[in-house]
Design a protein around this motif. Structure first.
Motif: not given
Length: 375
Positions: A206-209, A261-271
């Motif tokens: 979901v974050i990736g999208l 969670v807000k979608a971003s490059n940071k949160t994507s890498k974190f997950y």
């Protein structure tokens, strides 16, 4: 035909070969049918031009109403058709979206935020967890409108079929081991752990999208709109079983069943890192792994800004909100067994409905639930 400065336009007169300054300075044009003056020829030319332009406009609108806007300077019917075909062929065609993205698009708020919960067959049975969950939204203050943004992630076919009967946004995770995931799956059993990490991988997608999300367990009552309580500058926000009064302190005892969670490059890498770490710590669920990695060097390097919610606003059975006037959610944590959870959620919902019926603030908050039910 007149120009803006009051002088005669030269275009028509060029065709008639008549001087602008003196219409009689050139001899009239002679045709086989007789003699025509410059003004007569001019009228004929204008008439033919008008008919041709009308035909052109009709042709363009019949084929593509947008052509006149896209190609206003083109007056040749054939070349317009060729250019238009070329234009259509060069427009990039978007690939068909996945089933997950279609569900996300249909459920998302204007800022691309969705609310996600996860279900299996046991939780979607009539009068079970999902029914109580939806009832909470309808009984809450300012929450019923949010129900249309909820996506129910279904872990087996029976859960998916039942979800579609009562809710507009359901998504089935195709799983070869869906039979194992469909049961009650008590806390920390192998089926429970599979369910948890399958769900975590879905949230990563979901974050990736590009979608922000609130993840909420279905055993959480939404009693008030939580958005005003969120920290506007945080990347990752999470509830607590016990809150020490400091919203930025990673030592808070977290509960990962409600996260924003807000979608971003940071949160994507974190997950991605969070999920990979499950291999490093086998037999542990997402919350335990989170506590093990939240302060390590890799997470610090990502620069994730974390915030932890006060149990006054985001309460649970471990520590119920001490002020029903401001509570947003009530989670059936510290409560073992599906039937036990459902019965006590219903009791908490009745407490809430009684409070709402008073239509006033109250000085004392009492919840009709046993402390640490089921332990």
């Amino acid at each position: 035909m007149t120009s803006t400065n009051g002088e005669a336009s030269s275009m028509g007169y060029e065709f008639a070969r008549v001087s602008i300054k003196d219409e009689k300075s050139k001899p009239p044009m002679i045709y086989s049918d007789g003699v025509f003056g410059g003004r007569d020829v001019m009228k004929i030319v204008l008439l033919v031009a008008t008919v041709t332009l009308s035909c052109l406009l009709f042709y363009k609108s019949a084929n593509n109403p947008l052509n006149m806007m896209l190609f206003p300077s083109n007056t040749d019917c054939y070349s317009s058709k060729i250019i238009n075909d070329t234009f259509l062929e060069t427009v990039p065609r978007k690939e068909p979206v996945s089933k997950l993205e279609k569900v996300l698009m249909n459920a998302a708020m204007e800022d691309n935020t969705v609310i996600i919960t996860a279900l299996n067959q046991a939780w979607t049975e009539p009068n079970s967890t999902f029914d109580v969950f939806r009832e909470g939204f309808k009984a809450g203050i300012g929450t019923e409108r949010l129900l249309k943004h909820v996506i129910a992630i279904c872990l087996d076919n029976k859960a998916y079929d039942q979800c579609l009967r009562v809710h507009p946004h359901c998504y089935l995770i195709n799983a070869t081991d869906s039979d194992q995931l469909s049961g009650p799956n008590r806390f920390m059993t192998p089926g429970y752990l599979k369910l948890i990490w399958r769900r975590m991988d879905l949230l990563r997608q979901v974050i990736g999208l590009g979608y922000n999300f609130i993840f909420t367990d279905a055993d959480i009552l939404w009693l008030g709109d939580p958005f005003p309580r969120f920290f506007p500058d945080a990347d990752f926000q999470i509830t607590c079983d016990d809150y020490n009064g400091k919203p930025s302190d990673k030592k808070n005892h977290v509960n990962s069943r409600f996260t924003y969670v807000k979608a971003s490059n940071k949160t994507s890498k974190f997950y991605k890192y969070w999920i990979r770490s499950s291999k490093k710590y086998p037999g542990k669920h997402d919350q335990d792994v989170f506590n093990l990695i939240k302060s390590d060097h890799h997470v610090e390097k990502l620069g994730i800004k974390m915030r932890f919610f006060d149990t006054v606003y985001f309460g649970g059975f471990c520590r119920p909100s001490r002020d029903i006037n401001v509570v947003n959610t009530m989670h059936a944590n510290c409560c073992i067994g599906l039937d036990n959870k459902v019965n006590n959620l219903k009791a908490a919902l009745e407490d809430w409905k009684r409070y709402v019926s008073l239509n006033t603030t109250v000085s004392e908050t009492k919840w009709n639930i046993p402390p640490r039910c089921g332990y």
